[in-house]
Design an enzyme around this catalytic site. Structure first.
Site, PDB file in Angstrom:
ATOM      1  N   GLU A 148      -8.323 -44.467 -10.528  1.00 20.62           N
ATOM      2  CA  GLU A 148      -7.687 -44.621 -11.844  1.00 20.62           C
ATOM      3  C   GLU A 148      -6.193 -44.950 -11.686  1.00 20.62           C
ATOM      4  O   GLU A 148      -5.492 -44.313 -10.903  1.00 20.62           O
ATOM      5  CB  GLU A 148      -7.819 -43.300 -12.616  1.00 20.62           C
ATOM      6  CG  GLU A 148      -7.279 -43.366 -14.041  1.00 20.62           C
ATOM      7  CD  GLU A 148      -7.347 -42.010 -14.754  1.00 20.62           C
ATOM      8  OE1 GLU A 148      -7.417 -40.970 -14.064  1.00 20.62           O
ATOM      9  OE2 GLU A 148      -7.332 -41.998 -16.004  1.00 20.62           O
ATOM     10  N   LYS A 223     -10.670 -46.452 -21.466  1.00 21.73           N
ATOM     11  CA  LYS A 223     -11.012 -45.023 -21.374  1.00 21.73           C
ATOM     12  C   LYS A 223     -11.333 -44.433 -22.742  1.00 21.73           C
ATOM     13  O   LYS A 223     -10.497 -44.477 -23.646  1.00 21.73           O
ATOM     14  CB  LYS A 223      -9.830 -44.301 -20.722  1.00 21.73           C
ATOM     15  CG  LYS A 223     -10.009 -42.820 -20.469  1.00 21.73           C
ATOM     16  CD  LYS A 223      -8.837 -42.335 -19.588  1.00 21.73           C
ATOM     17  CE  LYS A 223      -8.865 -40.851 -19.300  1.00 21.73           C
ATOM     18  NZ  LYS A 223      -7.853 -40.480 -18.276  1.00 21.73           N
ATOM     19  N   CYS A 260     -12.143 -41.153 -15.623  1.00 19.05           N
ATOM     20  CA  CYS A 260     -11.577 -39.816 -15.442  1.00 19.05           C
ATOM     21  C   CYS A 260     -12.162 -38.749 -16.374  1.00 19.05           C
ATOM     22  O   CYS A 260     -13.301 -38.334 -16.204  1.00 19.05           O
ATOM     23  CB  CYS A 260     -10.055 -39.889 -15.538  1.00 19.05           C
ATOM     24  SG  CYS A 260      -9.241 -38.414 -14.862  1.00 19.05           S
TER      25      CYS A 260
END
Lengths: 419, 419
Positions: A148, A223, A260
């Site tokens: 990430e 995300k 994440c």
């Protein structure tokens, strides 16, 4: 806490010791990985049984060691990163040929102090990661994923907006750098960056750009779930993604990216599965105090529940910032996020997984996987067919209503005094 | 395969050896649990670090050993079952008192050969389990859960319908047996039975009856997801449950029951969470070959993702049936399901968990848990608030349409020949 720039050097020294050491306070430290800690401290037959229970090996299937190209091994020792390769096995089918793809994950620490000029910091990371990508190319990796926001320190703990300067458009400098390598090695590359969306008011996103094996940009994913926990002040910088749950059909299979904190959300994993993902990458940045016992659980659960492969990546090292910050935990100000514990690994739909990369060192993890295993596990366990999605579509629709009443059956004798 | 009735005796002999043995084929066998295997074979400081990584202990929190009443210990040694007790810790809050409840799980093998008269089989199990419940009562357990279909052998591998005779109405013999004990010990008991629904055409369900601490029946829940995997031929006997995802508000907290195969479905876990469960029990019957590496993953993931406690129970032993059956795996007919590996344990919302009960022996596992920990973890991680349920309600509604098209972005160069 350590507010100097020598955290990384100390960690590298610790990592140089192959086996675990016992610190002055009696705790074990400096070991490379859980796998290594167990392997070094258990008799082989006990280690084998622990592995069967823990990582699903020898339970019908085995994990094969895959030989590495000499040129990849040379890069590994010359540039000081680990390289490990394994192979998941699948049954031979009667009507489909095996669809074996070679997949790679890269974990790395940053290079320059966070006080260095921004462009120098970014380019130093590019140059550090390049030989690792070269090693993946030399190893015949088909699909590679980076960690990430790999092109910068994970500065979101600071709440300082100047780090936004490191954001790039989808076709920016870091993407272009990887496009050349993707084309050179005929390799799909997943490129997680901090994105500047110039077409929408210069807003910021946490984004993965999917680069095809011809060096073309296939698309992007932003995300979906943004943390507000510990020092993860990302919600200060960017909002929840607006790209849905895309699956990218590449030359080597259908892939998706759960960035994440999205790994804590079973529904996020599910949606990529419903859209047909065969491999879901989870490029992450997470620290030991907060999440280390969760790390192997969530990815493996997702692989099992959704009958696909998962590639989990976490950065390594401790990143120290120029200006101290507080953490909302009443402790004194400090200048680092804690230790990013690496431990990148693959999980398979049959509940097996590879050993993890080091908790300290840069590394390239490679695994062969026959994507036919996904459908084999769907046929075996039938999770999709037994899932009763209609119940849950309705449940969620009800739950969303502000006047939702949970389904609670109260004991009518609740307030009766016990005899 | 072993088609005699001595499988259980052999397992008990194996269990008598406290430490692991190495079998003739070089594999490790006969050890009590993963925790014991690691504890017996690692130096204490290494064991401690492995525990931190594996089960989240020493990571901010510790697991306390809880002292046991002498009368409980006496029952344990007299009646040959294990008893272990732990305590999860939580932060002290400023505005709420701790809400510590003591929760118990019972795992057991059957007693008589499956050839014995049905009523004798059932009553022998009642009599075997009674001292274990007495031990729970003597230990001050507030909420106790038994294993799936605890009042019978897990005969669904056979596909023989005569085992349906063991089914009982919700207020049948096994419920009445437990109602007396619930009242005696002021204890909530979760009672998973094979249910005969006399009001709906004498149909069969896999059901958990919730008995309140005054011996009253609070309600029931029917298993939502039915397996079709390996020898789990349960879909031959009963259908998917029609009771939704009820949470039972008892004198000691809000509980729910995710029966067996439902643990593979993250949405099932989620729905109990959305309805407010603080403890979800997972009474199960599952065998080593099929699921052992999944067993610790799924429950812990559910506890983490939904910020509640999970109590996982699996029966122990090998149950051999009079008439051999085949398994659809091309292997010869055989007369047992394989080894039910016990390993009952608790998982907490902070990613920690207790050690597991034995893989071979009957056992009572007790844990204290402060239910305040659930909300503490919700506040810390914010999973409910960051979950974006509206995305998923919409996704599932779309997915249910027969003409659903997954969100796939194809590489436009997919069929271009590589240069």
């Amino acid at each position: 806490m350590d507010t100097t720039q020598n955290g990384q050097a100390k960690e590298e020294a610790a990592a140089a010791a192959a086996a675990a050491a016992v610190a002055r306070d009696g705790t074990v430290c400096g070991y490379e990985s859980l796998d290594r800690l167990l392997r070094d401290n258990l008799r082989p037959e006990v280690f084998q049984e622990v592995s069967r229970l823990l990582i699903g090996l020898n339970c019908g299937r085995t994990l094969e060691a895959v030989p590495l190209a000499d040129s990849a091994k040379a890069l590994s020792s010359e540039c000081n990163f680990d390289i490990q390769a394994f192979g998941f096995t699948a049954d031979k089918e009667l009507l489909r040929e095996p669809r074996v793809v070679r997949v790679g994950l890269i974990q790395n620490s940053i290079v320059l102090p966070t006080t260095a000029p921004f462009l120098d910091q970014k380019r130093a990371i590019h140059q550090k990661v390049k030989p690792m990508i070269d090693a993946a190319g030399a190893s015949g990796v088909n699909i590679l994923c980076l960690q990430e926001a790999w092109m910068m320190p994970f500065a979101f703990c600071t709440r300082e907006k100047r780090w936004c300067e490191l954001a790039e458009p989808v076709d920016g400098e870091s993407t272009r750098f990887l496009q050349d390598l993707a084309k050179k090695y005929n390799m799909v590359i997943v490129n997680p960056i901090l994105e500047r969306d110039t077409n929408h008011g210069e807003t910021i996103w946490n984004t993965a750009v999917i680069i095809g094996n011809h060096g073309n940009i296939i698309g992007k994913h932003r995300k979906n779930h943004i943390p507000r926990v510990g020092d993860f002040n990302e919600s200060t910088y960017y909002m929840e993604g607006n790209t849905g749950h895309p699956v990218f059909e590449t030359a080597y299979g259908k892939i998706a990216v759960n960035i994440c904190y999205g790994r804590h959300h079973p529904l996020n994993w599910l949606a990529f599965g419903l859209n047909g993902a065969e491999i879901v990458f989870n490029p992450s940045a997470t620290v030991g105090e907060l999440s280390e016992p969760m790390w192997p659980i969530e990815a493996r659960n997702a692989a099992i529940a959704n009958s696909y492969f998962v590639g989990s990546i976490n950065r390594v090292g401790t990143e120290t910032f120029p200006n101290p910050f507080t953490s909302g935990d009443r402790k004194p100000q400090h200048a680092d996020f804690g230790h990013f514990y690496g431990s990148s690994h693959f999980s398979a739909p049959d509940a097996s997984c590879t050993p993890s990369l080091s908790r300290y060192r840069d590394g390239l993890l490679i695994s062969d996987m026959d994507l036919n295993l996904c459908r084999q596990l769907k046929d075996k366990w039938g999770f999709r067919m037994t899932a009763r999605y209609e119940l849950y579509a309705d449940m969620l629709a009800q739950y969303l209503k502000p006047d939702f009443e949970p389904q609670v059956i109260s004991d009518p004798l609740l307030h009766k005094k016990s005899s």
